[in-house]
Design an enzyme around this catalytic site. Structure first.
Site, short mmCIF file in Angstrom:
data_model
loop_
_atom_site.label_atom_id
_atom_site.label_comp_id
_atom_site.label_asym_id
_atom_site.label_seq_id
_atom_site.Cartn_x
_atom_site.Cartn_y
_atom_site.Cartn_z
N HIS A 154 43.53 58.33 39.14
CA HIS A 154 44.96 58.11 39.40
C HIS A 154 45.34 58.46 40.82
O HIS A 154 46.14 57.78 41.44
CB HIS A 154 45.78 58.94 38.42
N CYS A 201 43.58 32.66 43.90
CA CYS A 201 44.01 34.07 43.89
C CYS A 201 42.85 35.04 43.84
O CYS A 201 43.04 36.22 43.57
CB CYS A 201 44.98 34.32 42.74
C1 PEP Z 1 39.29 36.09 39.82
O1 PEP Z 1 38.44 36.06 38.94
O2 PEP Z 1 39.12 35.58 40.95
C2 PEP Z 1 40.58 36.75 39.59
C3 PEP Z 1 41.58 36.64 40.43
O3 PEP Z 1 40.66 37.51 38.48
P1 PEP Z 1 40.10 39.00 38.38
O4 PEP Z 1 39.57 39.39 39.74
O5 PEP Z 1 41.24 39.83 37.95
O6 PEP Z 1 39.02 38.84 37.37
#
Ligand code: PEP
Ligand code: MG
Length: 755
Positions: A370, A682
Site C-alpha cells: 500500500h 490502451c
Molecule cells: C492489456 O492487456 O494491454 C491491458 C491494457 O490490460 P491489462 O494490462 O490490465 O491486462
C-alpha cells in the site's frame, strides 16, 4: 507436561524484574540477577543469556545452571546450535527433546548434556536480534505458551540493557560495517520510478519502552483505552484530510486500516498482557513482537502487507500512549528529505510533509504494498534495499534512483553532479510537459490525436485535469477490488464508480469490467491453483461463469451513471459469443433497473478489449455489435507470440514493434474504419513515445496511457509529421526483421521527432 504457568507467576516475576532494573549495579550484575530470577521463578535447571557481539557472534554472557567458566568463553555463530537457530530465525523455540533438533550443537565446556528440554526466545530490538534468552530443563517437558511469552517479555528488558550499552560497547552493537563517512552504493529493487536527491530522515516509529511492569493494571488499562480512542479519531482525521486532498484511493487503504484498529483479537491480546502486569506500552510491544515472530515465516504477500498494516497501527498506538500524535516532526525535517524505513504503512507516509518529501527507501516491501501504491500516486520515487538502515546515518546525503533500483549514500562530488543534472533535466521536462498541457494534441501536419488516461485508483483522477488528457480510456475496475480486504457489494461499487464519474466531470470514462485472474489476484477470492493462469480462468470468463458477479458490477455501473453517459468495456473476449453473453447480462440489468424506475444512462456505449488473437478472425461479425474497440497490447503481444508478459526471460524476447504485431494493428485500423467503430490502444505501448509514434504511423488516433506518459507522448506527436511516417512505414510491414525499433528510431532522428 510442565506445570501450568499462570498469570500470577508471571506478575510476580515481572515485579521482581522491575526491582532489579531499578536497583543500582552494573549491566552485567543486573543481567546475572535477571538470569537467576528466571531460573528460580520458572523452576528451570538452566537459564542463560547470549548477547550478540561484533561479527554476528552470540556470546554466553550469563548463566544459572551451566558451567560459570563458559561465560564469555562460549560463542556461537548465528545459525549455529539451537541458540544460533533462534537468532537466525528471530523466532522462539520450545523443544521437549532439544538434542534431537537438527540444529543442536553440543558444547562440552558448558556441561549442558543432562538437559533435555529447551525454550529459547530472541532478544529483539526494532527488527534486530541482539541476543537469545534460553531456559533448559533436565526432564522431558513441554512449555506452556505463557512461559514462552514471559521469556519474550523479559527479553525486551534485556534488549534495553543491551541498547543502553551497559553490556557491550555501542561500537560493537552497531552492525555498520563500513567506516561511516565513505560513500556507498546499495543495489535494490525499483518500486516507483523517478530520481530524488536529499537528506536522510530515518523513520523510527518505535518508541523505547522505559517501564515494562505496571504499578497498577487497572490504570494501565484505562490509559490504553484512552490512547485507542485518540488513535481512532486521529485516523478519522487522516481519512478526512486524505479525502479533501483528493487522494481518494488512500481512503480505501486507510479504511482497511481502521478495520484492523478495531480488530478484537489484536486488542484483546494487548489487554490480556496488561492484565498480566505489563505497562500498556510493553503490552503493545509484546503483541507486536509476537505477531512479527509468528508471521515472519509467512511469505504470502497479502498477509505480509497486513502484518505491515498492523505494525503501522502499533507504532501509532505507541505514539498516542506517549502523548505524541505523529512520528513526523516537521520542525526537524530538512527541505529535501528522503525517508529511510524498515517498512512503513501508507498512513505513516502521509504523516510527512509532502512538499518536502523527495524519495523513499524501504528495507522491506513490494511494489504492490500500500505504501508504494500511495507513493506512486504522489510521484515519489521508491527503492527497496535491504541493509539500508545499517548503512545510513540521519541527514546523510542520498540519491534514490527509482528507475534503476539503486541508492547512493554520501555520494562523491562527481556522482552528485551527474545526478543533479539528471534531476534538473527531469524537472525541466516536467515543467515543459506542464506547459504543453493546454496546447492542442495535434501532429505537426495537423492530425488530431486523442490522449486518454489509464486509471485504476481514485488517486489517479487529479491527473485527468493536470495532464490535459481528454478522458479515461481505461479504468481498471479490478484495482480498487485488489486493495480492499473484502469483496465490495453493489452499494460500495456504486459509490466508487459514481465518485469517478463525478470527478471526471464532462470527460468520458471507459469502465472495464473486472479483469482478475492471471497475475491479478483478489486476496479474498480463493480459486484453484492453475498451471497456466494467463491462459486460465480469468476476466470475462469468470463473469460469464458467475453471471451474478458480473451483473452486480454492471448494476453498480448503471446506478452510478444515474442518467449520465456510460461506457462499458469487456476484457479478454476471445469470441463473439462471449461478447454476446456479456452484453446479454448488461441488457438484463438495464431491464431490471428500468422496471424499478431507475433512469438509464443518457448514452450507453459498449465495447470490448482485443487481447486474444482469435477475435481477429471474427472482426466482421464482431464490429457491427460494438461502439468501440480497444487494443490491450500487453496481453495481445503475450498471446500473439506465446510469451509470458510477466516472465523477464520471455517478455522481452519479442518486440511489439515488429512486422507481425504491426500487421495485426494495421488490420484493426482498416477493419474499424470500414465498420465506423472507434479504435484505441490502451496497453503500455501507447505510453512509450517511440511505440506511440509507430502506432500513429499505423493509423491509431486514440491512445490511452498512464498519467506520467502524457507529457512525453504529447511532446513527441507535436513534433511528428504523420504523412512522412506513414509512407516510410509502408515498406516495413512484411519484412523479416525481428524488430523495427532501430529503423523507427532512425526515422525519428532524421525527421526531428522528439522521442
Ligand atoms: C492489456 O492487456 O494491454 C491491458 C491494457 O490490460 P491489462 O494490462 O490490465 O491486462
Ligand atoms: Mg489485458
Amino acid at each position: 507436561m510442565g506445570r501450568t504457568y499462570d498469570g500470577a507467576s508471571s506478575r510476580r516475576l515481572l515485579a521482581s524484574l522491575r526491582d532489579i532494573m531499578a536497583a543500582s549495579g552494573t549491566g552485567q550484575e543486573r543481567l546475572d540477577k535477571i538470569v537467576s530470577l528466571i531460573a528460580a521463578e520458572m523452576r528451570a535447571d538452566v537459564c542463560s543469556c547470549y548477547v550478540m557481539r561484533a561479527g554476528e557472534v552470540l556470546e554466553l554472557f550469563s548463566t544459572e545452571g551451566l558451567n560459570k567458566t563458559a561465560v564469555h568463553n562460549t560463542r556461537l555463530r548465528v545459525g549455529e546450535g539451537i541458540v544460533g537457530y533462534v537468532a537466525n530465525h528471530a523466532r522462539p523455540v520450545a523443544l521437549d527433546n532439544a538434542p534431537s533438533h537438527p540444529s543442536f550443537a553440543y558444547r562440552p565446556e558448558t556441561g549442558e548434556d543432562p538437559f533435555l528440554s529447551l525454550a529459547g526466545v530472541p532478544i529483539l530490538r526494532g527488527s534486530k536480534v541482539r541476543g537469545v534468552l534460553v531456559i533448559q530443563h533436565k526432564d522431558r517437558r513441554g512449555y506452556a505458551e505463557e512461559e514462552v511469552e514471559t521469556l519474550q517479555t523479559i527479553a525486551m528488558v534485556v534488549a534495553e540493557l543491551i541498547a543502553q550499552s551497559e553490556l557491550v560497547s555501542p561500537s560493537e552493537v552497531s552492525t555498520t560495517g563500513d567506516p561511516v563517512l565513505l560513500p556507498a552504493r546499495l543495489s535494490g529493487t525499483a518500486m516507483s520510478a523517478g530520481l530524488a536527491m536529499g537528506l536522510a530522515v530515518i523513520h523510527r516509529p518505535q518508541l523505547t519502552v522505559r517501564q515494562m511492569v505496571a504499578e497498577d493494571s487497572e490504570a494501565e488499562l484505562e490509559r490504553f483505552n484512552a490512547a485507542l480512542v485518540t488513535m481512532h479519531s486521529a485516523i478519522d482525521d487522516l481519512l478526512e484530510a486524505v479525502t479533501l486532498a483528493g487522494l481518494g484511493e488512500s481512503l480505501d487503504i486507510l479504511e482497511t486500516y481502521r478495520m484492523f484498529a478495531e480488530d478484537r483479537g489484536w486488542l484483546s491480546r494487548i489487554r490480556e498482557a496488561i492484565h498480566v502486569g505489563l505497562t500498556a506500552e510493553a503490552a503493545v510491544q509484546q503483541v507486536q513482537n509476537d505477531t512479527r515472530a509468528r508471521m515472519s515465516h509467512l511469505t504470502d504477500p497479502y498477509i505480509r502487507e497486513r502484518v505491515q498494516d498492523l505494525e503501522d497501527l502499533t507504532n501509532r498506538l505507541m505514539q498516542h500512549l506517549a502523548g505524541k500524535t505523529s512520528g513526523a516532526d516537521a520542525a526537524t525535517q530538512p527541505d529535501d528529505m528522503i525517508l529511510v524505513a524498515r517498512s512503513m504503512g501508507p498512513a505513516e507516509l502521509l504523516d510527512y510533509d509532502r512538499s518536502r518529501l523527495r524519495g523513499l527507501l524501504l528495507e522491506e516491501g513490494t511494489p504492490s504494498s500500500h505504501v508504494c501504491i500511495v507513493a506512486r500516486a504522489l510521484n515519489i520515487p521508491v527503492v527497496q534495499a535491504s541493509e539500508a538502515l545499517n548503512r545510513i546515518e540521519p541527514l546523510d546525503q542520498l540519491i534514490v534512483d527509482g528507475d534503476h533500483g539503486q541508492v547512493f549514500i554520501r555520494p562523491a562530488e562527481d556522482i552528485q553532479m551527474a545526478f543533479s543534472e539528471a534531476v534538473a533535466l527531469q524537472h525541466r521536462k516536467e515543467q515543459m510537459y506542464a506547459e504543453i498541457r493546454s496546447l492542442p494534441s495535434v501532429t505537426r501536419d495537423g492530425v488530431p490525436i486523442s490522449i486518454q488516461l489509464n486509471c485504476g485508483l481514485l488517486i489517479d483522477l487529479p491527473h485527468l485535469k493536470a495532464s490535459g488528457a481528454e478522458g479515461i480510456g481505461l479504468y481498471r475496475t479490478e484495482i480498487p477490488f485488489m486493495v480492499r480486504s473484502s469483496y465490495p457489494d453493489v452499494q460500495a461499487q456504486t459509490d466508487l464508480y459514481a465518485r469517478i464519474i463525478d470527478e471526471a466531470g464532462d470527460k468520458p470514462v471507459i469502465f472495464r469490467t473486472l479483469d482478475v485472474g492471471g497475475d491479478k489476484i483478489l486476496p479474498y477470492m480463493s480459486g484453484e491453483a492453475e498451471e497456466n493462469p494467463a491462459l486460465g480462468w480469468r476476466a470475462v470468463r469468470i463473469g460469464l461463469d458467475h453471471p451474478s458477479l458480473l451483473r452486480q458490477q454492471l448494476r453498480a455501473l448503471l446506478l452510478a451513471a444515474a442518467g449520465r453517459p456510460l461506457s462499458v468495456m469487456f476484457p479478454m473476449i476471445a469470441e463473439v459469443a462471449e461478447f454476446d453473453g456479456a452484453r446479454r447480462l448488461l441488457d438484463l440489468e438495464l431491464k431490471r433497473l428500468a422496471a424499478q424506475g431507475v433512469e438509464a444512462p443518457s448514452r450507453l456505449r459498449v465495447g470490448t478489449m482485443i487481447e486474444v488473437p482469435s477475435l481477429l478472425w471474427q472482426l466482421p461479425a464482431l464490429l457491427p455489435k460494438l461502439d468501440f474497440l480497444s487494443v490491450g497490447s500487453n496481453d495481445l503481444t503475450q498471446y500473439l507470440f506465446a510469451a509470458d508478459r510477466g516472465n523477464p526471460r520471455t517478455s522481452t524476447r519479442y518486440d511489439s514493434l515488429s512486422p507481425p504485431m504491426l500487421c495485426v494493428l494495421r488490420r484493426l485500423v482498416d477493419e474499424c474504419a470500414r465498420h465506423k467503430v472507434s479504435l484505441s490502444l490502451c496497453g503500455e505501448m501507447a505510453g512509450r513515445p517511440l511505440d506511440a509514434m509507430a502506432l500513429i504511423g499505423v493509423g491509431f488516433r486514440t491512445l490511452s496511457m498512464s498519467p506520467p506518459s502524457v507529457g512525453p507522448v504529447k511532446t513527441m506527436l507535436r513534433s511528428l509529421e504523420v504523412a512522412a511516417l506513414r509512407d516510410y512505414m509502408t515498406g516495413l510491414y512484411f519484412g523479416s526483421d525481428h524488430s523495427l525499433r532501430d529503423k523507427l528510431k532512425t526515422f525519428a532522428k532524421d525527421h526531428g521527432v522528439d522521442i
